[in-house]
Scaffold this active site. Structure first.
Site, PDB file in Angstrom:
ATOM      1  CE  LYS A  13      -2.755  -1.208   3.576  1.00  6.26           C
ATOM      2  NZ  LYS A  13      -2.190  -1.985   4.138  1.00  6.26           N
ATOM      3  NE  ARG A  88      -6.514  -0.023  12.229  1.00 11.73           N
ATOM      4  CZ  ARG A  88      -5.831  -0.762  13.106  1.00 11.73           C
ATOM      5  NH1 ARG A  88      -4.773   0.206  13.553  1.00 11.73           N
ATOM      6  NH2 ARG A  88      -5.762  -1.935  13.405  1.00 11.73           N
ATOM      7  NE  ARG A 127       9.489  -6.198   5.805  1.00 15.66           N
ATOM      8  CZ  ARG A 127       8.205  -5.654   6.640  1.00 15.66           C
ATOM      9  NH1 ARG A 127       8.034  -5.087   5.195  1.00 15.66           N
ATOM     10  NH2 ARG A 127       7.305  -5.978   7.206  1.00 15.66           N
ATOM     11  NE  ARG A 161      10.449  -3.900  11.176  1.00 13.63           N
ATOM     12  CZ  ARG A 161       9.603  -3.252  10.885  1.00 13.63           C
ATOM     13  NH1 ARG A 161      10.016  -2.220  10.444  1.00 13.63           N
ATOM     14  NH2 ARG A 161       8.174  -2.819  11.441  1.00 13.63           N
ATOM     15  NE  ARG A 172       1.941  -6.118  10.601  1.00 14.77           N
ATOM     16  CZ  ARG A 172       2.909  -6.176   9.807  1.00 14.77           C
ATOM     17  NH1 ARG A 172       3.891  -6.971   9.967  1.00 14.77           N
ATOM     18  NH2 ARG A 172       3.156  -5.320   9.121  1.00 14.77           N
TER      19      ARG A 172
END
Length: 220
Positions: A13, A88, A127, A161, A172
């Site tokens: 996004k 949201r 990532r 992370r 999430r």
């Protein structure tokens, strides 16, 4: 154009918002930027948000809504905007509608970036971030460093992370399905949603998005 951008974490996004806003000559307004700007400027809303964040709590809807409305009142958003991360949830979506109605304007479209859940997990869990500079990011499959575990830019250590771990990513996604996904149905009832695949090279997704927004609407 007045656009809301939605999609699960890992859909790209932020990247797409920046390109679309530039192509459409409208400001890109993200929730993260709203929080940072208000906190740095020391606004009353920023102070409230910081107090909640420092305590490890979620920022209440009313504070977020207030920041969004203040930002939309600025001159550069008068002719259009692209909202990224707001609304949201259903409450925020209805508050945005009420604000726009009060101004005598309306959304032109809601762009829904669609990505399979397994791909989202692969994108985020793979990532790797540089300890020296968080802007330097790599991926174990899509953007491998020249030397495993070492940043190409500065030689810093690459690490995963905590919030990129697979269990955190799936959590999430659960939050997204529970809180944010319902606003897609809310906007579908208004005939505003255009859905596109967010798979493929960034420029192809951007082109797909531009074509969808310029069309008469409907899922793509």
């Amino acid at each position: 154009m007045r656009i809301v951008l939605v999609g699960p974490p890992g859909a790209g996004k932020g990247t797409q918002a920046a390109f679309l806003a530039k192509n459409l000559s409208i400001p890109h307004i993200s929730t993260g930027d709203l929080f940072r700007a208000n906190i740095v400027q020391g606004t009353e809303l920023g102070k409230k948000a910081k107090a909640y964040m420092d305590a490890g709590n979620l920022v209440p809807d009313e504070v977020t809504i207030g920041m969004a409305e203040d930002r939309l009142d600025q001159a550069d958003a008068a002719e259009g905007f692209l909202l990224d991360g707001f609304p949201r949830n259903d409450h925020q979506a209805r508050a945005l509608d009420a604000y726009l109605t009060g101004k005598g304007i309306a959304l032109d479209g809601v762009l829904d970036l669609e990505v399979p859940e397994d791909e989202v997990v692969k994108r985020i869990a793979g990532r790797r971030t540089c300890r020296n500079n968080s802007a330097h990011t790599f991926h174990v499959e899509y953007k491998k460093p020249q030397v495993d575990g070492v940043c190409d830019e500065c030689g810093g250590e690459l690490y995963q992370r905590t919030d990129d771990a697979e269990d955190k990513v799936r959590n999430r996604l659960e939050v997204y399905h529970r809180e944010t996904e319902p606003i897609i149905d809310y906007y579908k009832q208004q005939g505003l949603v255009v859905t596109i695949s967010a798979l493929g090279p960034v420029h192809e997704v951007t082109q797909r998005a531009m074509e969808a927004l310029r069309s008469d609407g409907g899922e793509r």
